[in-house]
Design an enzyme around this catalytic site. Structure first.
Site, mmCIF file in Angstrom:
data_model
loop_
_atom_site.group_PDB
_atom_site.id
_atom_site.type_symbol
_atom_site.label_atom_id
_atom_site.label_comp_id
_atom_site.label_asym_id
_atom_site.label_seq_id
_atom_site.Cartn_x
_atom_site.Cartn_y
_atom_site.Cartn_z
ATOM 1 N N CYS A 1 -3.433 8.605 9.593
ATOM 2 C CA CYS A 1 -3.631 8.057 10.935
ATOM 3 C C CYS A 1 -3.068 8.993 11.995
ATOM 4 O O CYS A 1 -2.027 9.607 11.809
ATOM 5 C CB CYS A 1 -2.951 6.694 11.033
ATOM 6 N N ARG B 1 -2.675 10.630 4.183
ATOM 7 C CA ARG B 1 -1.398 11.250 4.509
ATOM 8 C C ARG B 1 -0.538 11.375 3.248
ATOM 9 O O ARG B 1 0.149 12.372 3.033
ATOM 10 C CB ARG B 1 -0.708 10.337 5.539
ATOM 11 N N ARG C 1 3.734 14.048 13.250
ATOM 12 C CA ARG C 1 3.951 13.869 11.817
ATOM 13 C C ARG C 1 4.272 15.177 11.064
ATOM 14 O O ARG C 1 3.543 15.566 10.135
ATOM 15 C CB ARG C 1 2.772 13.112 11.180
ATOM 16 N N PRO C 2 5.353 15.870 11.451
ATOM 17 C CA PRO C 2 5.728 17.095 10.734
ATOM 18 C C PRO C 2 6.215 16.777 9.320
ATOM 19 O O PRO C 2 6.531 15.629 9.013
ATOM 20 C CB PRO C 2 6.886 17.643 11.575
ATOM 21 N N ILE C 3 6.285 17.808 8.463
ATOM 22 C CA ILE C 3 6.805 17.586 7.108
ATOM 23 C C ILE C 3 7.971 18.538 6.816
ATOM 24 O O ILE C 3 8.248 18.858 5.669
ATOM 25 C CB ILE C 3 5.711 17.692 6.026
ATOM 26 N N ASP C 4 8.632 18.969 7.887
ATOM 27 C CA ASP C 4 9.746 19.914 7.717
ATOM 28 C C ASP C 4 10.855 19.361 6.818
ATOM 29 O O ASP C 4 11.493 20.122 6.077
ATOM 30 C CB ASP C 4 10.316 20.307 9.084
ATOM 31 N N GLN C 5 11.085 18.049 6.849
ATOM 32 C CA GLN C 5 12.172 17.490 6.034
ATOM 33 C C GLN C 5 11.813 17.476 4.546
ATOM 34 O O GLN C 5 12.678 17.626 3.691
ATOM 35 C CB GLN C 5 12.537 16.067 6.498
ATOM 36 N N ASP D 1 5.124 0.088 11.946
ATOM 37 C CA ASP D 1 3.811 -0.351 11.469
ATOM 38 C C ASP D 1 3.464 -1.771 11.922
ATOM 39 O O ASP D 1 2.362 -2.260 11.656
ATOM 40 C CB ASP D 1 3.739 -0.286 9.928
ATOM 41 N N ILE E 1 9.509 5.747 16.742
ATOM 42 C CA ILE E 1 9.252 6.538 15.527
ATOM 43 C C ILE E 1 8.105 7.538 15.741
ATOM 44 O O ILE E 1 8.254 8.721 15.441
ATOM 45 C CB ILE E 1 8.903 5.624 14.322
ATOM 46 N N LYS F 1 0.834 -1.212 0.000
ATOM 47 C CA LYS F 1 0.000 0.000 0.000
ATOM 48 C C LYS F 1 0.868 1.260 0.000
ATOM 49 O O LYS F 1 0.629 2.195 -0.759
ATOM 50 C CB LYS F 1 -0.904 -0.045 1.244
ATOM 51 N N ARG G 1 -8.357 1.157 5.155
ATOM 52 C CA ARG G 1 -7.423 2.053 4.452
ATOM 53 C C ARG G 1 -6.259 1.281 3.849
ATOM 54 O O ARG G 1 -5.716 1.681 2.831
ATOM 55 C CB ARG G 1 -6.808 3.055 5.437
HETATM 56 C C1 EPZ Z 1 5.413 6.384 6.306
HETATM 57 O O1 EPZ Z 1 4.923 7.548 6.952
HETATM 58 C C2 EPZ Z 1 4.253 5.431 6.243
HETATM 59 N N1 EPZ Z 1 3.153 6.064 5.526
HETATM 60 C C3 EPZ Z 1 3.800 5.047 7.650
HETATM 61 O O2 EPZ Z 1 2.824 4.040 7.517
HETATM 62 C C4 EPZ Z 1 4.979 4.486 8.427
HETATM 63 O O3 EPZ Z 1 4.579 4.302 9.773
HETATM 64 C C5 EPZ Z 1 6.158 5.451 8.381
HETATM 65 O O4 EPZ Z 1 6.483 5.783 7.012
HETATM 66 C C6 EPZ Z 1 7.418 4.888 9.036
HETATM 67 O O5 EPZ Z 1 7.799 3.705 8.405
HETATM 68 C C7 EPZ Z 1 3.130 6.074 4.210
HETATM 69 O O6 EPZ Z 1 4.009 5.560 3.541
HETATM 70 C C8 EPZ Z 1 1.971 6.716 3.569
HETATM 71 P P1 EPZ Z 1 8.285 9.127 8.174
HETATM 72 P P2 EPZ Z 1 5.754 8.887 6.915
HETATM 73 O O7 EPZ Z 1 8.399 10.411 7.445
HETATM 74 O O8 EPZ Z 1 6.471 8.979 5.616
HETATM 75 C C9 EPZ Z 1 9.555 12.231 11.592
HETATM 76 C C10 EPZ Z 1 0.807 2.940 7.896
HETATM 77 O O9 EPZ Z 1 0.280 2.454 8.910
HETATM 78 N N2 EPZ Z 1 9.493 13.265 10.536
HETATM 79 O O10 EPZ Z 1 9.242 8.035 7.833
HETATM 80 O O11 EPZ Z 1 4.856 9.971 7.310
HETATM 81 C C11 EPZ Z 1 8.172 11.667 11.923
HETATM 82 O O12 EPZ Z 1 7.498 12.482 12.856
HETATM 83 C C12 EPZ Z 1 1.478 4.282 7.960
HETATM 84 O O13 EPZ Z 1 0.790 2.373 6.787
HETATM 85 C C13 EPZ Z 1 9.922 14.529 10.799
HETATM 86 O O14 EPZ Z 1 10.329 14.863 11.923
HETATM 87 O O15 EPZ Z 1 6.808 8.608 8.078
HETATM 88 C C14 EPZ Z 1 8.548 10.317 12.467
HETATM 89 O O16 EPZ Z 1 8.929 10.449 13.811
HETATM 90 C C15 EPZ Z 1 1.326 4.948 9.292
HETATM 91 N N3 EPZ Z 1 9.902 15.462 9.793
HETATM 92 C C16 EPZ Z 1 9.764 9.914 11.649
HETATM 93 O O17 EPZ Z 1 10.260 11.122 11.087
HETATM 94 C C17 EPZ Z 1 9.466 15.159 8.545
HETATM 95 O O18 EPZ Z 1 9.479 16.037 7.672
HETATM 96 C C18 EPZ Z 1 9.472 8.946 10.518
HETATM 97 O O19 EPZ Z 1 8.387 9.436 9.722
HETATM 98 C C19 EPZ Z 1 9.049 13.859 8.270
HETATM 99 C C20 EPZ Z 1 9.068 12.909 9.280
#
Ligand code: EPZ
Length: 429
Positions: A117, A93, A122-126, A304, A326, A22, A396
């Protein structure tokens, strides 16, 4: 409102076919808008998040045709808008992947702030840091806008390992001028899958699956035919369901290498694991043993899969400790599990679990996708009947979850109202 009614107690036995990933599919659908030529994608899961993404790209003008339940044909040559703020996108998301894709191709993108979820901040600063480094101007006014005259490759060091940021920057950089290097990149299997998909469209991405990804910008991307990798988390969920119910399940159509961190934990918990080319069999012949788990970026144990293993460890002998590193709010389901008789104490990012012999059936509600699946697993092991509410979260990301479980011997039904629950109870008394 649809719910699951479950009568627990049956060990899961048999074979289950795993679908396409997915989280890879969501990004691949966004990336499919980066070419004017036709893209054919296979092994597309039929889950509500992937369907929302398909509707989102269709709403901006892409031609989308489901050529089979798991195959789709996309042609994005007629895209007429680079801003997406409809209801489909707000639900998921991964809508943010359209930022990287549209910015990469059209140098302009606007996407409503991501939903998804509720498992933490879940910030997007990166993501924003990456787009900015490539020369885009990013602004947020309810909608996130990213625009650039021209994107130029850069050296980007991610402050946290982020799957979403890695994929988004990779997409945006594909058609940037010159070379981009992403350091401290995420290594998850779906990062590799998206890189392979983009490369099959003519991109030049190297190093995906390691923590340094190198991208040489190309002028345009072309059409392709691509098959999405199997879903590591769907497979892991069935593996944990087999373990928790003391069953014997073969998960088929998987890449065993992607499941190693899960298999290793199951071995520590006393299960037997038999691997072959594209299947993994889990046999749980005796009560599970305690162990400790810490979620980490790949190849560590996946966040996950945290709720599912917590549910299984809640039935293991001894005391287990699960640390979530995480997402900060990923133990919300523990309150529900406690109502089923679990003995779990959460302190910050750690759950201390004292295994009980058995859960008891209850009415519980799914707080998010993976926790919802984990509560289903708990109900499958429980004494008596359970009702799982808010299963829209489960839908989902899991296609035909209840159908696949039933084929393994579970007594589970998707119901709409209380009359159906009564019928199920009479049938399964
Ligand atoms: C992806 O989310 C998945 N979602 C999530 O799956 C999964 O839990 C996650 O990766 C970790 O493996 C999708 O692929 C749609 P991250 P994502 O950016 O990309 C921090 C599911 O159940 N962070 O790897 O949003 C963040 O807060 C879902 O299928 C920042 O600080 O996760 C977290 O602590 C839920 N700044 C860590 O990084 C940012 O800009 C990892 O998040 C981005 C992330």
């Amino acid at each position: 409102m649809e719910k699951y009614i479950i009568k627990g107690g049956n060990p899961l036995v048999g074979e289950v076919e795993i679908g396409g990933a997915k989280n890879a599919a969501l990004a691949i659908l966004a990336a499919a808008t980066m070419t004017d030529e036709t893209v054919y994608i296979d092994n597309m899961p039929d889950a509500s998040d992937t369907n929302a993404m398909l509707q989102a790209i269709e709403s901006i003008g892409a031609y989308v045709e489901r050529t089979g339940r798991h195959s789709v044909k996309i042609n994005a040559s007629q895209i007429r808008s680079y801003t997406i703020e409809n209801d489909y996108i707000k639900k998921i998301r991964a809508g943010y992947y359209l930022l990287g894709a549209l910015l990469g191709k059209y140098k302009s993108a606007g996407v409503a702030l991501p939903g998804g979820c509720h498992i933490g901040l879940r910030p997007i600063d990166q993501h924003i840091k990456g787009f900015t480094a490539l020369g885009a101007k990013v602004s947020i006014q309810g909608i996130i806008y990213a625009e650039a005259e021209q994107l130029v490759g850069n050296h980007i060091y991610l402050d946290v390992v982020s799957v979403g940021a890695t994929i988004n920057i990779m997409m945006a950089a594909c058609m940037a001028e010159g070379k981009t290097i992403i350091e401290n990149a995420a290594k998850e299997p779906h990062v590799v899958d998206i890189a392979n998909f983009l490369n099959s469209m003519g991109a030049n991405i190297k190093g995906a699956g390691t923590d340094v990804i190198r991208i040489k910008g190309v002028e345009k991307l072309h059409g392709t035919e691509y098959t999405i990798i199997p879903d590591q988390i769907e497979a892991g969920t069935f593996m944990l369901a087999a373990a928790a119910t003391m069953g014997d399940v073969t998960v088929k159509n998987v890449i065993p290498k992607h499941l190693e961190s899960i298999s290793a934990k199951l071995v520590e918990m006393g299960c037997q694991i038999h691997e072959s080319d594209d299947e993994v069999r889990v046999v749980a012949a005796k009560r599970l043993q305690n162990t400790h788990v810490k979620t980490l970026p790949y190849p560590g144990y996946p966040t996950d899969m945290q709720p599912q293993i917590t549910v299984a460890l809640g039935l293991a002998s001894g005391i287990s400790i699960v640390t979530e590193s995480i997402f900060e709010s990923r133990f919300k389901y523990v309150d529900e599990l406690t109502r089923m008789g679990a003995n779990i104490k959460v302190e910050g990012s750690t759950a201390i679990i004292e295994g009980v012999e058995r859960y008891t059936g209850a009415t519980v509600s799914a707080p998010d996708l993976r926790a919802g699946a984990a509560l289903v697993i708990a109900a499958l092991t429980a004494e008596g009947y359970s009702t799982i509410e808010d299963i829209k979260y489960i839908q989902r990301g899991y296609e035909d979850f209840e159908v696949k479980l039933r084929e393994l011997g579970a007594q589970i039904e998707l119901v709409d109202d209380d009359r159906d629950i009564q019928k199920f109870k009479l049938k399964n008394a």
